[in-house]
Enzyme design. Structure first.
Site, PDB file in Angstrom:
ATOM      1  N   ILE A   1      -1.673  -8.710   3.103  1.00  0.00           N
ATOM      2  CA  ILE A   1      -1.933  -7.542   2.259  1.00  0.00           C
ATOM      3  C   ILE A   1      -1.206  -6.360   2.900  1.00  0.00           C
ATOM      4  CG2 ILE A   1      -4.118  -8.400   1.329  1.00  0.00           C
ATOM      5  CD1 ILE A   1      -5.622  -6.617   3.265  1.00  0.00           C
ATOM      6  N   ASP A   2      -0.885  -5.352   2.112  1.00  0.00           N
ATOM      7  CA  ASP A   2      -0.089  -4.235   2.602  1.00  0.00           C
ATOM      8  C   ASP A   2      -0.825  -3.454   3.690  1.00  0.00           C
ATOM      9  OD1 ASP A   2       1.756  -4.946   0.668  1.00  0.00           O
ATOM     10  OD2 ASP A   2       1.053  -3.447  -0.775  1.00  0.00           O
ATOM     11  N   ARG A   3      -0.059  -2.786   4.532  1.00  0.00           N
ATOM     12  CA  ARG A   3      -0.629  -2.034   5.658  1.00  0.00           C
ATOM     13  C   ARG A   3      -1.688  -1.015   5.228  1.00  0.00           C
ATOM     14  NH1 ARG A   3       2.650   0.248  10.921  1.00  0.00           N
ATOM     15  NH2 ARG A   3       0.812   0.941  12.074  1.00  0.00           N
TER      16      ARG A   3
ATOM     17  N   VAL B   1      -3.639  -1.063   2.771  1.00  0.00           N
ATOM     18  CA  VAL B   1      -4.692  -1.726   2.003  1.00  0.00           C
ATOM     19  C   VAL B   1      -5.733  -2.305   2.966  1.00  0.00           C
ATOM     20  CG1 VAL B   1      -5.187  -3.618   0.389  1.00  0.00           C
ATOM     21  CG2 VAL B   1      -3.091  -2.278   0.139  1.00  0.00           C
TER      22      VAL B   1
END
Length: 226
Positions: free
Chosen positions: A61-63, A65
């Site tokens: 998952i994105d940083r 997030v």
């Protein structure tokens, strides 16, 4: 970096962790500490292992997030979970606080997306132009707040920044997500997107497993009740 309270589920083959916003899942050119590195240290200390500890990255998952990240503790678990993700046999659910009031109770977004590597950003098109790939998600509106809406989001494809870009294209960028048009940033640099739930058949035990990650205990999320 990782404490017992961050671990949502663990067995011989898998471990699920509730990642804090701002933490990298996997190391990159910044050299910052990552979830993967922290998990290796956590398992090594917990089980008093003298050598290297196997931690296999199943998904990211994105940083900015927060939320659920599932990792493998064995190569068998990793290969079988990779197959489940590849064949879309995993049900993923996210929570998103978006700008504005979403007047639809539920809906489906279908578009085409292309990643710009240099900008680390994805662009959305209504048509299948060259290099653009189909992206689809479903959403339900759970709560209307004063200036925001809480959505439950079900991505049906796995494109780069898909939820962020498609919700922005709909006219409701995620709170704090300046990259995709949010009006202002969150104080902690996060965006209000949370990986909330994974449901799948356990690759070894062959039983249905549902794992949930509580939302961050910070002001941004305090008014919601998923």
């Amino acid at each position: 970096m990782i404490a017992d309270k961050d671990v949502l589920y663990e067995d011989n083959h898998l471990i699920a962790v509730n990642k804090k916003a701002g933490v990298l899942v996997q190391g990159d050119k910044t050299g910052d500490d990552s979830l993967l590195d922290g998990l290796s240290v956590y398992l090594k200390i917990k089980y008093n292992k003298p050598g290297n500890v196997f931690t296999g990255l199943i998904h990211r998952i994105d940083r900015p997030v927060s939320g659920l990240v599932l990792l493998a503790k064995t190569s068998k678990g990793l290969s079988r979970m990779n197959e489940l993700f590849k064949n879309r046999k995993i049900t993923k659910t996210y929570l998103a606080i978006v700008e504005g009031k979403v007047d639809q109770k539920n809906g489906t977004l279908v578009s085409f997306m292309k990643k710009n590597e240099k900008q680390n950003k994805s662009y959305v098109s209504k048509k299948e132009n060259g290099g653009y790939k189909r992206a689809e998600l479903q959403f339900e509106t759970l709560q209307l707040l004063d200036h925001y809406s809480l959505l439950e989001v079900f991505p049906l494809t796995g494109r780069h920044h898909q939820i962020r870009a498609q919700l922005a294209e709909m006219g409701h960028p995620i709170k704090g997500d300046l990259k995709y048009g949010a009006k202002r940033s969150n104080e902690d640099g996060s965006i209000c997107l949370h990986a909330f739930r994974l449901e799948f058949e356990h690759p070894i035990k062959k039983e249905t497993l549902t794992i949930r990650a509580p939302v961050p205990q910070i002001d941004t999320w305090k008014y919601i009740s998923p």
